[in-house]
Design an enzyme around this catalytic site. Structure first.
Site: not given
Length: 358
Positions: A38, A42, A51, A87, A163
């Site tokens: 990552r 973010r 974003r 993703d 998932y």
């Protein structure tokens, strides 16, 4: 260029200039290579600015945007690898499964698998949703210097299946475990479908220019060792073997598996990524003669600079300069992390590891 055309691969002579690729093969390096899960995301203000204009799936669907996000941390830090921005759940789109992201709640699967019939209704994959990832890899490889490796990635079958069955994120994976334990034939059919799709997806990335791939089995630690061995490991091994036939190193990363890292090593991966729940030297003893990746707790990036350096030094001291160590976190960079802390960490890892080898 056709969407599935093979990309330009670097020669073997050129690849030896990459510290990360050398470490994957347990060859000597001047300093420990470092990249962070990552690392594009973010915590970076430039990512947050994007974003505000684009959704996560929009960033993934447009190769130029995905490449831009991938390259953002490389403009700030002398990292030794770029991992392509995508993703983990993009492959479910190839199966026609509705996917969305709820604000603050993570991914939402529109049609969860809850019975064997749902497995049998999965259509043949349409790989076109995956083509932008390959194109983004081509863009990134062309932009980066030779020494910086490009990492492709995919979710391992168990993690993707969890998932699909849970309908999103979970803490206990009750539905997944129930399905695995009570519908074993359907479970195996599901993993068969996901394994074949994952192999094709990773091959697409390698042909586009990915020089190493990471298989995220993020939630494998939810399973007991015997269940992992019987109901997960055979399919993961098939993926690793298929990708390694292309001459590309494979990293397998999982969390919560410190108690059975020997089984994770049985995947046949060139590199075993470990989380922070075990000391690096103990983990290396468990996985045997292969490379290791890890394993600083991401929370240390929230600590004062000297404490961060001390924690990173402990990881490096446990590696003791042995060939085959790739420095990384034990999971991804936390959103609350200051970009300055990442700069401190990357600089320290390079400088301290170079000194250890002098």
């Amino acid at each position: 260029m056709a969407k599935e055309a093979e990309g330009d691969h670097r020669s073997d002579d050129a690849m030896v200039n990459s510290p990360l690729l050398r470490a994957c093969r347990r060859k000597t390096v001047d300093m420990t290579p470092v990249w962070l899960m990552r690392q594009a995301g973010r915590y970076l203000p430039e990512y947050r600015a994007l974003r505000e204009r684009y959704s996560l799936l929009e960033l993934c669907r447009h190769p130029e945007l995905a490449a831009e996000v991938t390259l953002q941390p490389l403009r700030r830090y002398p990292l030794d690898a770029a991992i392509i921005f995508a993703d983990i759940l993009l492959p479910v789109l190839a199966l026609g499964v509705p996917l969305s992201f709820a604000e603050g709640e993570g991914p939402v699967i529109g049609a969860p698998i809850r019975d064997p019939a749902a497995v049998d209704r999965i259509p043949e994959p349409d790989e076109s949703p995956l083509w932008p990832v390959a194109e983004a890899i081509r863009i990134v490889r062309a932009e980066l210097p030779e020494r910086v490796a490009v990492i492709g990635f995919a979710g391992a079958p168990f993690t993707l299946a969890s998932y699909l069955i849970e309908g999103g994120s979970s803490r206990q994976y009750v539905r997944t475990k129930r399905f695995l334990l009570t519908e074993r034939s359907a479970w195996e059919r599901l993993l068969e479908r996901l394994t074949e799709l994952t192999i094709r997806y990773l091959m697409l990335q390698v042909r586009a220019g990915a020089e190493v791939v990471q298989l995220f089995d993020s939630w494998a630690g939810a399973l007991a060792p015997a269940v992992y061995r019987d109901a997960v490991l055979p399919w993961t091994r098939r993926i690793v073997a298929a990708v390694r036939e292309l001459g590309v190193p494979v990293i397998v990363f999982s969390t919560g598996t410190a108690g059975y890292l020997d089984l994770v090593a049985d995947t046949g991966a060139d590199v075993i990524g470990v989380d922070w729940r075990i000391e690096l030297d103990r983990a290396w003893n468990a996985i045997g003669a292969r490379a290791i990746q890890g394993n600083l707790d991401p929370a240390w990036l929230l600590a004062p600079a000297e404490d961060l350096r001390k924690a990173a030094r402990d990881v490096l001291d446990r590696a003791a300069g042995r060939p085959g160590h790739i420095f990384n976190l034990g999971h991804g960079v936390l959103p609350e992390t200051s970009p300055d802390a990442v700069a401190i960490l990357v600089e320290f890892v390079h400088e301290y590891s170079a000194g250890v080898r002098d």
